[in-house]
Motif scaffolding. Sequence first.
Motif, PDB file in Angstrom:
ATOM      1  N   GLN A   1       0.835  -1.198   0.000  1.00 12.04           N
ATOM      2  CA  GLN A   1       0.000   0.000   0.000  1.00 12.04           C
ATOM      3  C   GLN A   1       0.871   1.250   0.000  1.00 12.04           C
TER       4      GLN A   1
ATOM      5  N   TYR B   1     -11.814  -0.877  -1.255  1.00 14.45           N
ATOM      6  CA  TYR B   1     -10.928  -1.796  -1.961  1.00 14.45           C
ATOM      7  C   TYR B   1     -11.237  -3.199  -1.427  1.00 14.45           C
TER       8      TYR B   1
ATOM      9  N   LYS C   1      -7.134   8.634  -7.080  1.00 14.01           N
ATOM     10  CA  LYS C   1      -6.556   9.987  -7.023  1.00 14.01           C
ATOM     11  C   LYS C   1      -7.674  10.958  -6.655  1.00 14.01           C
TER      12      LYS C   1
ATOM     13  N   LYS D   1      -2.313  -3.117  -3.678  1.00 14.96           N
ATOM     14  CA  LYS D   1      -2.338  -4.381  -4.405  1.00 14.96           C
ATOM     15  C   LYS D   1      -3.113  -5.390  -3.558  1.00 14.96           C
TER      16      LYS D   1
ATOM     17  N   VAL E   1      -4.617  -4.321  -8.787  1.00 17.92           N
ATOM     18  CA  VAL E   1      -4.023  -3.085  -8.281  1.00 17.92           C
ATOM     19  C   VAL E   1      -5.110  -2.019  -8.305  1.00 17.92           C
ATOM     20  N   TYR E   2      -5.450  -1.491  -7.126  1.00 18.93           N
ATOM     21  CA  TYR E   2      -6.429  -0.420  -7.015  1.00 18.93           C
ATOM     22  C   TYR E   2      -5.688   0.916  -6.868  1.00 18.93           C
ATOM     23  N   LYS E   3      -6.174   1.923  -7.586  1.00 17.79           N
ATOM     24  CA  LYS E   3      -5.569   3.255  -7.480  1.00 17.79           C
ATOM     25  C   LYS E   3      -6.679   4.303  -7.424  1.00 17.79           C
TER      26      LYS E   3
ATOM     27  N   THR F   1      -3.495  10.389  -2.966  1.00 15.91           N
ATOM     28  CA  THR F   1      -3.476   9.168  -3.766  1.00 15.91           C
ATOM     29  C   THR F   1      -3.380   7.970  -2.834  1.00 15.91           C
ATOM     30  N   TRP F   2      -4.153   6.930  -3.167  1.00 14.64           N
ATOM     31  CA  TRP F   2      -4.193   5.712  -2.356  1.00 14.64           C
ATOM     32  C   TRP F   2      -4.106   4.519  -3.294  1.00 14.64           C
ATOM     33  N   ASP F   3      -3.005   3.798  -3.229  1.00 16.60           N
ATOM     34  CA  ASP F   3      -2.768   2.631  -4.082  1.00 16.60           C
ATOM     35  C   ASP F   3      -2.654   1.379  -3.219  1.00 16.60           C
TER      36      ASP F   3
END
Length: 604
Positions: free
Chosen positions: A122, A254, A296, A207, A292-294, A203-205
Amino acid sequence: MEEKKFDPWQFVGFFLIALILTWMLYNQPPVEEVPTEIAQTESSVEGNKVVVLDQTPNEEQLNAAYGSFANLFQATTSENVKIENEKLDLIFNSKGAQISSLLLKEFNNYKEEPLFLIKENQNFNYSFTTSDGRVLNSIDFYFTPKLTERSGNQILTFTAKVSDSQFLVFEYEIKANDYMIDFSIRSEGMRSLINTREEQNITWDLKAFRNSRSIEYENRYHLLTYGFEDDKVDYLSGASDDEEEDEEVHWISYKQHFFNSILIPTKSFDSVNFTSENLVDSDIIDQEYTKVYKTKIPVISSGEINHNFKWYFGPTEYDTLAQYKLGIEDSIDFGWGIFGWINKYIFTPTFNFLSGFLPYGIAIIVLTVLVRLVMSPVTYKSYVSQIKMKVLKPEIDVITAKHKDDSVKRQQETMALYTKAGANPMAGCLPALIQLPVFYALFSFFPVAFALREKSFLWADDLSSYDSVYELGFNIPFYGDHISLFPILASIAIFFYTMMTAGQQTAPQQPGMPNMKIIMYIMPLMMLFFFNNYASGLSLYYFVSNVLTIVLMLVIKNFIVDDAKILMQLEENKKKPKKKGGFSARLQAAMEQAEQQKKAKGNR
């Protein structure tokens, strides 16, 4: 044409040049190694300067690169802070002030290993533009952590000090025995250092981890879901890469099938861009990640930075999510419209009640029995309609033979027969349509029923996953690398049910139309392939449901319905005068009108 000759002086010239270049290459003075902090690259982002430093810089270089914010980059190592409550085991990293590890203490994955939602997979970042045009990212800052307690809750405060009176704070509040974390980002004394005219971004990423045996099945329920506007819910594709943008976003989920990471702002986000990238490759057996979640999120701060959130990390369980009264229980995909309503307000509470005192497999069987009993009047109506059509079949065959070359006349006399006898050919279809919402609702219910996870029944060790009884050692396309028993039993039950209902079919095969009986017999085979990787709880339901339907039809046929009495009733109906009107009469009138128009055209 003049012949070209070898020029020795030209050859000597090239040779001397080569010698000089070789000497210069090997004898040039060594270049003083420049720390990567000086070897900086610059790129333009809407007129702003982004500085990238590759190694640990010295103070002078930091000041040159980051100006007033140089203090935020001076540390050479980061610090881990471990916090836990009854539900969560967390590790925070002081670089970026973010969660680097999050373990759900009550659960394991399909390998019986600890279940992590976050483990170096993350990134959470807050970016802003400084007053002198630099774009900075919180993920690069070195924060100073401080752990305190407030009202029995653990408070972890990360402070990134620009100066003694100017700093950025990330604060986490971890409650006892709770999946929800309060989280805030705020600044103090930094109004003059931040260009508030420029857009700031969160931004929040993440997997998403694989947590089940069947990664392809599980991946259908790994979804980026979000709530927006007036209680609307949308999601990105579960099967392919997808991107979406929406406004007035209330929460962002997510989802990793039975587990969830949900970000809930105190004030709705004005605009959000979502991206979901599918990682599943059926050829990779031990694949670790599914998607993969992204996200913005552009944000505006008129002065100091001040944003407050709640962050949920826990099971995708309806009652658990609903208790927070934030609408995040809508992240569970119960199905759309009436199907979701049936699951949410009927099947979920009913199944939770049954599983409260019964083994989960038995609870599924009891739920199936209740559903079939409720639907038994519909089954009865459907069967009686089939019997009526069956006893009228000899007369329909006569009409068909008499008007085999005139389809309109054939249909007219057939409808007239139905009207006189009081039979409705659509009556057999309507019950099936009535049952369709229940069928689809249960199809959506079992894959998201958290209560079934890791619950065993007979040979199935996990009712939320497939019930493999034999591993093939190789993969069959569209089937899998194993044999599940419940889908086989369900397909056999569907086959026998199909044979019973096919025997009641009376409609003649129309030229050029596909053979419906063949399609009906293919269905069990399709179900066998389709459900081999699905939740065994769903296959158990379909097996029991079809067995009960067969039993009900046999009871109705042998103990309730008498074919001879139905025939006598139809004959009596023919003798009664029929009222004009109704659907059959209107249909017959329309057909007669069409026949007259056809004849009129033929006489022209």
